[in-house]
Design an enzyme around this catalytic site. Structure first.
Site, PDB file in Angstrom:
ATOM      1  N   ASP A 137       0.914  -1.312  -0.083  1.00  0.00           N
ATOM      2  CA  ASP A 137      -0.012  -0.070   0.000  1.00  0.00           C
ATOM      3  C   ASP A 137       0.807   1.185  -0.162  1.00  0.00           C
ATOM      4  O   ASP A 137       2.014   1.273   0.276  1.00  0.00           O
ATOM      5  CB  ASP A 137      -0.788   0.094   1.254  1.00  0.00           C
ATOM      6  CG  ASP A 137      -1.968  -1.078   1.207  1.00  0.00           C
ATOM      7  OD1 ASP A 137      -2.032  -1.725   0.377  1.00  0.00           O
ATOM      8  OD2 ASP A 137      -2.846  -1.139   2.171  1.00  0.00           O
ATOM      9  N   ASP A 138       0.115   2.329  -0.365  1.00  0.00           N
ATOM     10  CA  ASP A 138       0.555   3.685  -0.255  1.00  0.00           C
ATOM     11  C   ASP A 138       1.507   4.264  -1.266  1.00  0.00           C
ATOM     12  O   ASP A 138       1.950   5.638  -1.238  1.00  0.00           O
ATOM     13  CB  ASP A 138       1.309   4.078   1.293  1.00  0.00           C
ATOM     14  CG  ASP A 138       0.248   3.903   2.109  1.00  0.00           C
ATOM     15  OD1 ASP A 138      -0.816   3.609   1.831  1.00  0.00           O
ATOM     16  OD2 ASP A 138       0.738   4.079   3.647  1.00  0.00           O
ATOM     17  N   HIS A 189      -6.143   2.761  -3.915  1.00  0.00           N
ATOM     18  CA  HIS A 189      -5.964   3.226  -2.412  1.00  0.00           C
ATOM     19  C   HIS A 189      -6.472   4.688  -2.055  1.00  0.00           C
ATOM     20  O   HIS A 189      -5.902   5.065  -1.036  1.00  0.00           O
ATOM     21  CB  HIS A 189      -4.625   2.874  -1.887  1.00  0.00           C
ATOM     22  CG  HIS A 189      -4.270   2.670  -0.548  1.00  0.00           C
ATOM     23  ND1 HIS A 189      -5.275   1.900   0.385  1.00  0.00           N
ATOM     24  CD2 HIS A 189      -3.540   3.282   0.384  1.00  0.00           C
ATOM     25  CE1 HIS A 189      -4.707   2.030   1.522  1.00  0.00           C
ATOM     26  NE2 HIS A 189      -3.820   2.792   1.636  1.00  0.00           N
ATOM     27  N   HIS A 193      -5.987   9.514   0.607  1.00  0.00           N
ATOM     28  CA  HIS A 193      -5.729   8.587   2.106  1.00  0.00           C
ATOM     29  C   HIS A 193      -6.472   9.098   3.419  1.00  0.00           C
ATOM     30  O   HIS A 193      -6.093   8.997   4.374  1.00  0.00           O
ATOM     31  CB  HIS A 193      -4.397   8.473   2.647  1.00  0.00           C
ATOM     32  CG  HIS A 193      -3.710   7.195   2.996  1.00  0.00           C
ATOM     33  ND1 HIS A 193      -3.648   6.976   4.426  1.00  0.00           N
ATOM     34  CD2 HIS A 193      -3.618   6.008   2.448  1.00  0.00           C
ATOM     35  CE1 HIS A 193      -3.559   5.950   4.711  1.00  0.00           C
ATOM     36  NE2 HIS A 193      -3.222   5.160   3.625  1.00  0.00           N
ATOM     37  N   TYR A 231      -6.332   2.627   6.231  1.00  0.00           N
ATOM     38  CA  TYR A 231      -6.543   2.217   7.533  1.00  0.00           C
ATOM     39  C   TYR A 231      -7.452   0.980   7.786  1.00  0.00           C
ATOM     40  O   TYR A 231      -7.909   0.488   8.937  1.00  0.00           O
ATOM     41  CB  TYR A 231      -6.987   3.210   8.415  1.00  0.00           C
ATOM     42  CG  TYR A 231      -6.207   4.593   8.271  1.00  0.00           C
ATOM     43  CD1 TYR A 231      -5.073   4.672   8.913  1.00  0.00           C
ATOM     44  CD2 TYR A 231      -7.013   5.626   7.626  1.00  0.00           C
ATOM     45  CE1 TYR A 231      -4.404   5.956   8.495  1.00  0.00           C
ATOM     46  CE2 TYR A 231      -6.086   6.641   6.967  1.00  0.00           C
ATOM     47  CZ  TYR A 231      -5.018   6.988   7.573  1.00  0.00           C
ATOM     48  OH  TYR A 231      -4.279   8.362   7.413  1.00  0.00           O
ATOM     49  N   HIS A 295       3.687  -2.355   3.320  1.00  0.00           N
ATOM     50  CA  HIS A 295       3.709  -0.877   2.492  1.00  0.00           C
ATOM     51  C   HIS A 295       4.943  -0.711   1.946  1.00  0.00           C
ATOM     52  O   HIS A 295       6.037  -1.148   2.283  1.00  0.00           O
ATOM     53  CB  HIS A 295       3.473   0.079   3.765  1.00  0.00           C
ATOM     54  CG  HIS A 295       2.072   0.132   4.594  1.00  0.00           C
ATOM     55  ND1 HIS A 295       1.683  -0.811   5.131  1.00  0.00           N
ATOM     56  CD2 HIS A 295       1.042   0.773   4.176  1.00  0.00           C
ATOM     57  CE1 HIS A 295       0.527  -0.512   5.599  1.00  0.00           C
ATOM     58  NE2 HIS A 295       0.188   0.736   5.082  1.00  0.00           N
TER      59      HIS A 295
HETATM   60 ZN   LIG Z   1      -2.550   3.308   3.354  1.00  0.00          ZN
END
Ligand SMILES: [Zn+2]
Ligand SMILES: *[C@@H]1O[C@H](CO)[C@@H](O)[C@H](O)[C@H]1NC(C)=O
Ligand SMILES: *[C@@H]1O[C@H](CO)[C@@H](O)[C@H](O)[C@H]1NC(C)=O
Ligand SMILES: *[C@@H]1O[C@H](CO)[C@@H](O)[C@H](O)[C@H]1NC(C)=O
Ligand SMILES: *[C@@H]1O[C@H](CO)[C@@H](O)[C@H](O)[C@H]1NC(C)=O
Ligand SMILES: *[C@@H]1O[C@H](CO)[C@@H](O)[C@H](O)[C@H]1NC(C)=O
Length: 325
Positions: A137-138, A189, A193, A231, A295
């Protein structure tokens, strides 16, 4: 060289199993969502150019500009009774927990918040036994993403990257490496965020829609098939908007590596200890494979993955999210 109809070519490069998968890498061009993202111009500006950047919202937070076609699709879903009337949650920023007004129970079947570990059968949570689905992720983030993509490429390993819209805007080179060079799978995603359940229906549409739009425009027109809520914060209202407005399935996880807390609540050693427990010592979910929250956020989170990867390969089938289930 073989001469084949053009339409068959993309299929040939995929593993055989993915042809039978109920969840392909991307939505078919005939899906209702595809019409929401089509651009009028036949040729879009090249990824990373100023003209490309100018196509997307600037500034931080949830974009307030929302194409009318997306709002119309939301209204149609609402009017058909497909979007449950669940209130927006309120975030306690200290605990990271959300609460709902009017006695709505986040663990009940009506709301079913994954912040409270509530799952619905349509969520993607558990891979089959013996399978690790790699998700990060991210990204994309210059630095850690470069290292991760280089490592994955060197190991001929595909993964799913749940990308943040503003990060794609800020790291077009890394985006093209993951998608174009590595042929990895790109999921949504959100744009900025947020905790999605705290947002209004329109804002959820904005967060998901703009991220699908930039992925669509930057991949020659592909529509992602899934999103992962930042989250893990989703509920039946957000799930329904994702599914009925944009055709996106919800992907959560069955183990949290807590790598995102390295340096602020945990250590790289502790994260590697958890990963070793699940991957090597059989401490995962009984009868299921592993879908671990990891991540591409920092060098340390990428390092923790690279250190455990040889053990993953030794005893597991390691796939990107959509190629086996
Ligand atoms: Zn994230
Ligand atoms: C379409 O092309 C025109 C002319 O080049 C340009 O002004 C416009 O911004 C483009 N729109 C999109 C969505 O790319
Ligand atoms: C949604 O629920 C609220 C109360 O929680 C109510 O005031 C509102 O009228 C409901 N909206 C619809 C469309 O049912
Ligand atoms: C991948 O291989 C290249 C060429 O051997 C090497 O330069 C690079 O450091 C490797 N990447 C990683 C992350 O190990
Ligand atoms: C939902 O799935 C997660 C991840 O597998 C699990 O930890 C949790 O116990 C499940 N929730 C319930 C209520 O079964
Ligand atoms: C593979 O699994 C076996 C049996 O659980 C374990 O003993 C071994 O250490 C694992 N290998 C690696 C490289 O993790």
């Amino acid at each position: 060289m073989l001469s084949l109809p053009l339409t068959l070519l993309p299929l040939l490069s995929l593993p055989l199993l993915s042809l039978a998968s109920p969840l392909p890498f991307y939505q078919p061009h005939t899906s209702p969502a595809a019409a929401l993202f089509r651009r009028q111009n036949a040729s879009l500006p090249a990824v990373g150019t100023d003209a490309w950047t100018a196509l997307y919202p600037s500034g931080s937070g949830t974009p307030s500009t929302i194409p009318q076609a997306w709002l119309d699709a939301l209204a149609a879903a609402e009017n058909s009774g497909l979007i449950p009337n669940i209130s927006q949650s309120t975030l306690n920023s200290q605990s990271g927990m959300t609460t709902y007004p009017d006695g709505q129970d986040p663990t009940g079947t009506e709301v079913c918040s994954f912040t409270y570990q509530c799952n619905v059968t349509t969520d993607i949570v558990n891979p089959p036994e013996g399978v690790i689905a790699l998700t990060f992720d991210d990204g994309p983030i210059p630095g850690p993403s470069d290292t991760l993509y280089s490592f994955l490429y060197n190991n001929s390993q595909h993964a799913t990257h749940f990308m943040i819209g503003v990060n794609i805007l800020g790291a077009p080179t890394q985006f093209l490496t993951a998608f174009g060079n590595n042929k990895d799978h790109i999921g949504v995603h959100t744009w900025s965020h947020p905790y999605l359940t705290t947002l209004s229906n329109d804002q959820v549409v904005s967060e998901l829609g703009w991220t699908v739009q930039i992925i669509h425009d930057s991949t020659g027109g592909l529509i992602p098939s899934c999103y992962r809520p930042p989250y893990g914060d989703t509920d039946n209202r957000v799930r329904a908007i994702a599914e009925h407005v944009f055709g996106l399935k919800t992907v959560t996880w069955n183990q949290d590596s807590e790598d995102w807390m390295i340096g602020d609540g945990t250590t790289e050693e502790a994260v590697e200890g958890s990963l070793t427990n699940w991957v090597v010592d059989g401490g995962g979910v009984q009868g299921q494979g592993l879908l671990i929250l990891e991540h591409e956020l920092m060098d340390t989170t990428v390092q923790a993955f690279m250190d455990i990867y040889p053990s993953m390969k030794a005893n597991w089938t390691v796939v990107c999210r959509s190629s086996l289930f």
